[in-house]
Design an enzyme around this catalytic site. Sequence first.
Site, PDB file in Angstrom:
ATOM      1  CD  GLU A 176     -66.144 -24.794 -16.536  1.00 32.98           C
ATOM      2  OE1 GLU A 176     -64.883 -24.891 -16.248  1.00 32.98           O
ATOM      3  OE2 GLU A 176     -66.397 -23.114 -16.578  1.00 32.98           O
ATOM      4  CD  GLU A 202     -80.828 -30.495 -13.631  1.00 25.71           C
ATOM      5  OE1 GLU A 202     -81.385 -30.182 -12.221  1.00 25.71           O
ATOM      6  OE2 GLU A 202     -81.561 -30.344 -14.483  1.00 25.71           O
ATOM      7  CD  GLN A 229     -95.989 -69.330  -7.312  1.00 27.49           C
ATOM      8  OE1 GLN A 229     -94.772 -69.205  -6.547  1.00 27.49           O
ATOM      9  NE2 GLN A 229     -96.464 -69.387  -6.277  1.00 27.49           N
ATOM     10  CG  PHE A 239     -70.142 -33.219  -0.623  1.00 28.45           C
ATOM     11  CD1 PHE A 239     -70.592 -32.899  -2.025  1.00 28.45           C
ATOM     12  CD2 PHE A 239     -70.637 -32.645  -0.126  1.00 28.45           C
ATOM     13  CE1 PHE A 239     -71.908 -33.419  -1.804  1.00 28.45           C
ATOM     14  CE2 PHE A 239     -71.741 -32.433  -0.079  1.00 28.45           C
ATOM     15  CZ  PHE A 239     -72.595 -32.853  -1.224  1.00 28.45           C
ATOM     16  CB  THR A 285     -73.821 -37.877  -9.619  1.00 28.16           C
ATOM     17  OG1 THR A 285     -73.315 -37.772  -7.863  1.00 28.16           O
ATOM     18  CG2 THR A 285     -72.958 -37.176 -10.779  1.00 28.16           C
ATOM     19  N   GLY A 295     -88.472 -59.619 -22.940  1.00 27.79           N
ATOM     20  CA  GLY A 295     -87.708 -60.417 -23.507  1.00 27.79           C
ATOM     21  C   GLY A 295     -86.490 -59.526 -24.581  1.00 27.79           C
ATOM     22  CG  LEU A 345     -78.568 -27.353 -11.140  1.00 28.40           C
ATOM     23  CD1 LEU A 345     -76.898 -27.171 -10.710  1.00 28.40           C
ATOM     24  CD2 LEU A 345     -78.594 -28.093 -12.413  1.00 28.40           C
ATOM     25  NE  ARG A 351     -92.969 -63.906 -26.043  1.00 25.42           N
ATOM     26  CZ  ARG A 351     -93.259 -64.459 -27.156  1.00 25.42           C
ATOM     27  NH1 ARG A 351     -93.855 -64.095 -28.550  1.00 25.42           N
ATOM     28  NH2 ARG A 351     -92.518 -65.341 -27.273  1.00 25.42           N
TER      29      ARG A 351
HETATM   30  C1  LIG Z   1     -77.162 -35.699 -21.162  1.00 20.60           C
HETATM   31  C2  LIG Z   1     -77.124 -34.593 -19.910  1.00 20.60           C
HETATM   32  C3  LIG Z   1     -77.184 -33.783 -20.232  1.00 20.60           C
HETATM   33  C4  LIG Z   1     -76.988 -32.527 -19.502  1.00 20.60           C
HETATM   34  N1  LIG Z   1     -76.787 -31.295 -19.670  1.00 20.60           N
HETATM   35  C5  LIG Z   1     -76.649 -30.495 -18.934  1.00 20.60           C
HETATM   36  C6  LIG Z   1     -77.085 -29.094 -19.192  1.00 20.60           C
HETATM   37  O1  LIG Z   1     -77.878 -28.631 -19.414  1.00 20.60           O
HETATM   38  N2  LIG Z   1     -76.526 -28.540 -18.286  1.00 20.60           N
HETATM   39  C7  LIG Z   1     -74.828 -28.554 -17.885  1.00 20.60           C
HETATM   40  O2  LIG Z   1     -74.406 -27.292 -16.805  1.00 20.60           O
HETATM   41  N3  LIG Z   1     -74.593 -30.209 -17.418  1.00 20.60           N
HETATM   42  C8  LIG Z   1     -75.591 -30.474 -18.201  1.00 20.60           C
HETATM   43  N4  LIG Z   1     -75.215 -31.930 -17.710  1.00 20.60           N
HETATM   44  C9  LIG Z   1     -74.211 -32.493 -16.615  1.00 20.60           C
HETATM   45  C10 LIG Z   1     -74.272 -32.793 -15.790  1.00 20.60           C
HETATM   46  O3  LIG Z   1     -75.064 -32.302 -15.326  1.00 20.60           O
HETATM   47  C11 LIG Z   1     -72.720 -33.672 -15.394  1.00 20.60           C
HETATM   48  O4  LIG Z   1     -72.634 -35.035 -16.278  1.00 20.60           O
HETATM   49  C12 LIG Z   1     -72.756 -34.076 -13.998  1.00 20.60           C
HETATM   50  O5  LIG Z   1     -72.633 -33.049 -12.788  1.00 20.60           O
HETATM   51  C13 LIG Z   1     -71.624 -35.121 -13.733  1.00 20.60           C
HETATM   52  O6  LIG Z   1     -70.687 -34.297 -13.589  1.00 20.60           O
HETATM   53  P1  LIG Z   1     -69.925 -35.104 -14.698  1.00 20.60           P
HETATM   54  O7  LIG Z   1     -69.931 -35.842 -15.099  1.00 20.60           O
HETATM   55  O8  LIG Z   1     -68.672 -34.008 -14.599  1.00 20.60           O
HETATM   56  O9  LIG Z   1     -68.776 -36.671 -13.296  1.00 20.60           O
HETATM   57  P2  LIG Z   1     -67.931 -35.908 -12.248  1.00 20.60           P
HETATM   58  O10 LIG Z   1     -67.919 -34.874 -11.222  1.00 20.60           O
HETATM   59  O11 LIG Z   1     -67.031 -36.203 -13.054  1.00 20.60           O
HETATM   60  O12 LIG Z   1     -68.617 -37.660 -11.118  1.00 20.60           O
HETATM   61  C14 LIG Z   1     -67.678 -38.533 -11.676  1.00 20.60           C
HETATM   62  C15 LIG Z   1     -68.365 -39.582 -10.667  1.00 20.60           C
HETATM   63  O13 LIG Z   1     -67.635 -39.592  -9.513  1.00 20.60           O
HETATM   64  C16 LIG Z   1     -68.502 -39.443  -8.239  1.00 20.60           C
HETATM   65  N5  LIG Z   1     -68.230 -38.538  -7.270  1.00 20.60           N
HETATM   66  C17 LIG Z   1     -68.104 -36.336  -7.945  1.00 20.60           C
HETATM   67  N6  LIG Z   1     -67.576 -36.311  -6.489  1.00 20.60           N
HETATM   68  C18 LIG Z   1     -68.449 -37.514  -5.758  1.00 20.60           C
HETATM   69  C19 LIG Z   1     -68.045 -37.539  -3.855  1.00 20.60           C
HETATM   70  N7  LIG Z   1     -67.561 -36.318  -3.528  1.00 20.60           N
HETATM   71  N8  LIG Z   1     -67.445 -38.814  -3.864  1.00 20.60           N
HETATM   72  C20 LIG Z   1     -67.943 -40.210  -4.449  1.00 20.60           C
HETATM   73  N9  LIG Z   1     -68.109 -39.791  -5.253  1.00 20.60           N
HETATM   74  C21 LIG Z   1     -68.163 -38.668  -6.021  1.00 20.60           C
HETATM   75  C22 LIG Z   1     -69.817 -38.862  -8.832  1.00 20.60           C
HETATM   76  O14 LIG Z   1     -70.933 -39.117  -8.846  1.00 20.60           O
HETATM   77  C23 LIG Z   1     -69.908 -39.986 -10.182  1.00 20.60           C
HETATM   78  O15 LIG Z   1     -69.591 -41.469 -10.957  1.00 20.60           O
HETATM   79  C24 LIG Z   1     -75.432 -32.929 -18.835  1.00 20.60           C
HETATM   80  C25 LIG Z   1     -74.924 -34.394 -18.418  1.00 20.60           C
HETATM   81  C26 LIG Z   1     -75.600 -35.451 -19.308  1.00 20.60           C
HETATM   82  C27 LIG Z   1     -75.477 -36.595 -19.607  1.00 20.60           C
END
Ligand SMILES: Cc1cc2nc3c(=O)[nH]c(=O)nc-3n(C[C@H](O)[C@H](O)[C@H](O)COP(=O)(O)OP(=O)(O)OC[C@H]3O[C@@H](n4cnc5c(N)ncnc54)[C@H](O)[C@@H]3O)c2cc1C
Lengths: 395, 258
Positions: free
Chosen positions: A143, A374, A290, A394, A376, A350, A250, A279
Amino acid sequence: MATTTQAPALDPLDYLAIDSLLDDEERAIRDTVRQFVREYVLPEVADWFERGVFPREIFAELAKLGLLGMHLDGYGLPGASAVAYGLTCMELEAGDAGVRSAVSVQGSLAMFPIWKFGSEEQKERWLPPMHAGEIIGCFGLTEPDAGSDPASMRTHARRDGSDWILNGAKMWITNGTIADMAIVWARTDEGRIHGFIVEKDMPGFSAPEIHKKLSLRASVTSELVLQDVRVPEENRLPEVSTLRGPLSCLNEARFGIVFGAVGSGRACFEAALEYAKERIVFGKPIAAYQLTQQKLAEMALELNRGFLVALHLGRMKDAGTLRPEHVSLGKMGNVRGAIEVARTARTILGANGVTLEYPVIRHVNNLESVLTYEGTHEVHTLVVGQALTGQNAFR
Amino acid sequence: MKIAVCVKQVPDATAAKRIDPETKRLDRSGEAALNATDLNAVEEAIRLKEAQGGEVVLVSLGPERALESLRKALAMGADRAVLVADEAAAGSDLVATSRILAAALEREQADLVLFGQASSDGDGAVLWAAVADRLRRPLISQVAALTTDGSTVTGKRQTEHGYDTISAPLPAVVAVSDAINEPRYPSLKGIMGAKSKPQETLSLADLGVDAAEAGEAGSRTTVLALGPPPARGESLKIEDDGSAAQKILDYLVERRLL
Ligand SMILES: Cc1cc2nc3c(=O)[nH]c(=O)nc-3n(C[C@H](O)[C@H](O)[C@H](O)COP(=O)(O)OP(=O)(O)OC[C@H]3O[C@@H](n4cnc5c(N)ncnc54)[C@H](O)[C@@H]3O)c2cc1C
Ligand SMILES: Cc1cc2nc3c(=O)[nH]c(=O)nc-3n(C[C@H](O)[C@H](O)[C@H](O)COP(=O)(O)OP(=O)(O)OC[C@H]3O[C@@H](n4cnc5c(N)ncnc54)[C@H](O)[C@@H]3O)c2cc1C
């Protein structure tokens, strides 16, 4: 008795002869998907990426090959092994992570929850047409304000007679706009998490596409908007009522990424190796310097190591000994490895490394999404950390 | 309708071909695949079966490992495979190859025998003629479109000037060109099911072919010498100063190429 036989010639594209760890059937599946990618995906994908489109017709082609929900069984599904599924993800992602994502979402995120948590009627109604590519699904967990911490989700389900009323919004949903149905996860007043099969034309449901994305452009990403959407009880997945539901989905999809990332990396490595040999700079091929050789050697190391990890996890999954913590380690390592390989390949090309005339920049950009979705990289690091120490870091 | 398709395992298109100077035979140890046009023949057979029912059986002469390649055609939808694998058949020329294949086909008694137009290694584009002759069956080659009503087969045959449409009574032999169709990808279920389809390996004795009639012993040709193709002659570079077209024309005329 030891005999002295000459070792076969070294194949730069399969340095450790990992091919020999696959059986005939696995190789045949891999070769077929590779051929499909070469003939159907590669000639077009740069254009899809540039225009930011994912043609829905691909699903029909993928269905002909039998790849949608391939690792599930019963209901006319193929019941392929985890390794076969992984190899398929690897080949598809060597084409483009967008195509692999579409297959991951359909099979592991939309079909899998029905297969695992659905009623008999739901399985019979949905699984065969989804395998045939006639019905496209998507998976709505994330969300706007709940990504890494899905327990904080706000999408709400309220009972109303024999129906449910859904309200909320999902974000970053792959396939959303082109999907015929969405698996939407929502919380009830009692704090349970239910999965609902939301159908495209249910009043109050819409799936606007998210634009301006610079990664995974050959993939549709959408919002799901739910305003008083009335969903009948028979569309609720009956067999799960906690976060275990979406998290197990997931875990399935992320298993495919462990292989898929190696595919992205391999495509970049192959492009870079070929380029380096041709190239000419300062009078000789850059492959003869190297610095370039070091880059290529590190890339080969990373990819072979990644493939071996993926294959090992696949064998464990087939043996029933794979844990989510194992998959976390694989996703962490292989996606990071693929990113290093892709960025290094980009330097070898390049200026050609930044154009869509070559596959490399596409993979470089795609992998940024793969790193985040899936779970981060950080979240998987914390999963592994907890498995190692017993301490939850967490929160 | 019962359809037999003759298919050959050949070195993979991407592999460099090498002839063993000792045996004067093609080195077949590398990556192998089913001959590309044979896939068109398999596809056509499967389409006929899908439309009219029947059975598709693959017939091949080759080493044991050719089974790997035959499985691809089984995965596409062929029903079973018959491989003639016998040390004594190695080195067979057209005469011996056609004798062995004809014997294997006699055993099958198919209504229609399909071939690919040419193999990518031997590239003879003749085997079907020799086999049809041994079977005493009518032959249509270079077929780009095929229909059958169960008692006759009609082929559109590509020629230099257009098409010939030729009909023949069944049973018949047809060699197809790659223009006839687009071979399907084997499906996942097809691949997973291929292993359990019947795959028979036969010896020459099983076919009643005398070893002296096969292989080098049974061949009527002998390879005397092998040499690399002549190096490409000196190339001529023409810079276009407005007269390039004329120069190219002169060059061609001079060599009686026009
Ligand atoms: C192209 C794309 C397709 C996607 N498709 C789907 C889909 O089909 N269905 C679906 O449900 N979702 C989908 N997602 C969503 C994706 O799973 C989420 O973006 C992801 O789970 C991260 O959530 P967020 O973007 O809200 O980041 P946040 O949770 O806000 O995280 C922001 C940052 O904080 C870090 N963080 C979070 N918690 C901690 C912690 N405890 N300690 C330290 N660091 C932390 C994270 O690692 C990240 O670097 C998609 C995302 C993208 C980019
Ligand atoms: C170096 C070398 C020299 C040779 N010299 C001679 C020679 O001088 N004289 C001579 O007669 N032969 C010679 N041969 C052998 C000859 O090339 C073939 O064995 C034989 O003629 C088969 O023909 P082809 O591969 O050209 O098939 P083609 O006639 O090109 O094949 C047409 C179709 O026949 C079918 N087919 C072909 N082979 C098989 C098979 N094994 N099993 C099942 N179906 C098959 C396929 O459908 C194929 O598409 C030589 C081979 C080599 C490697």
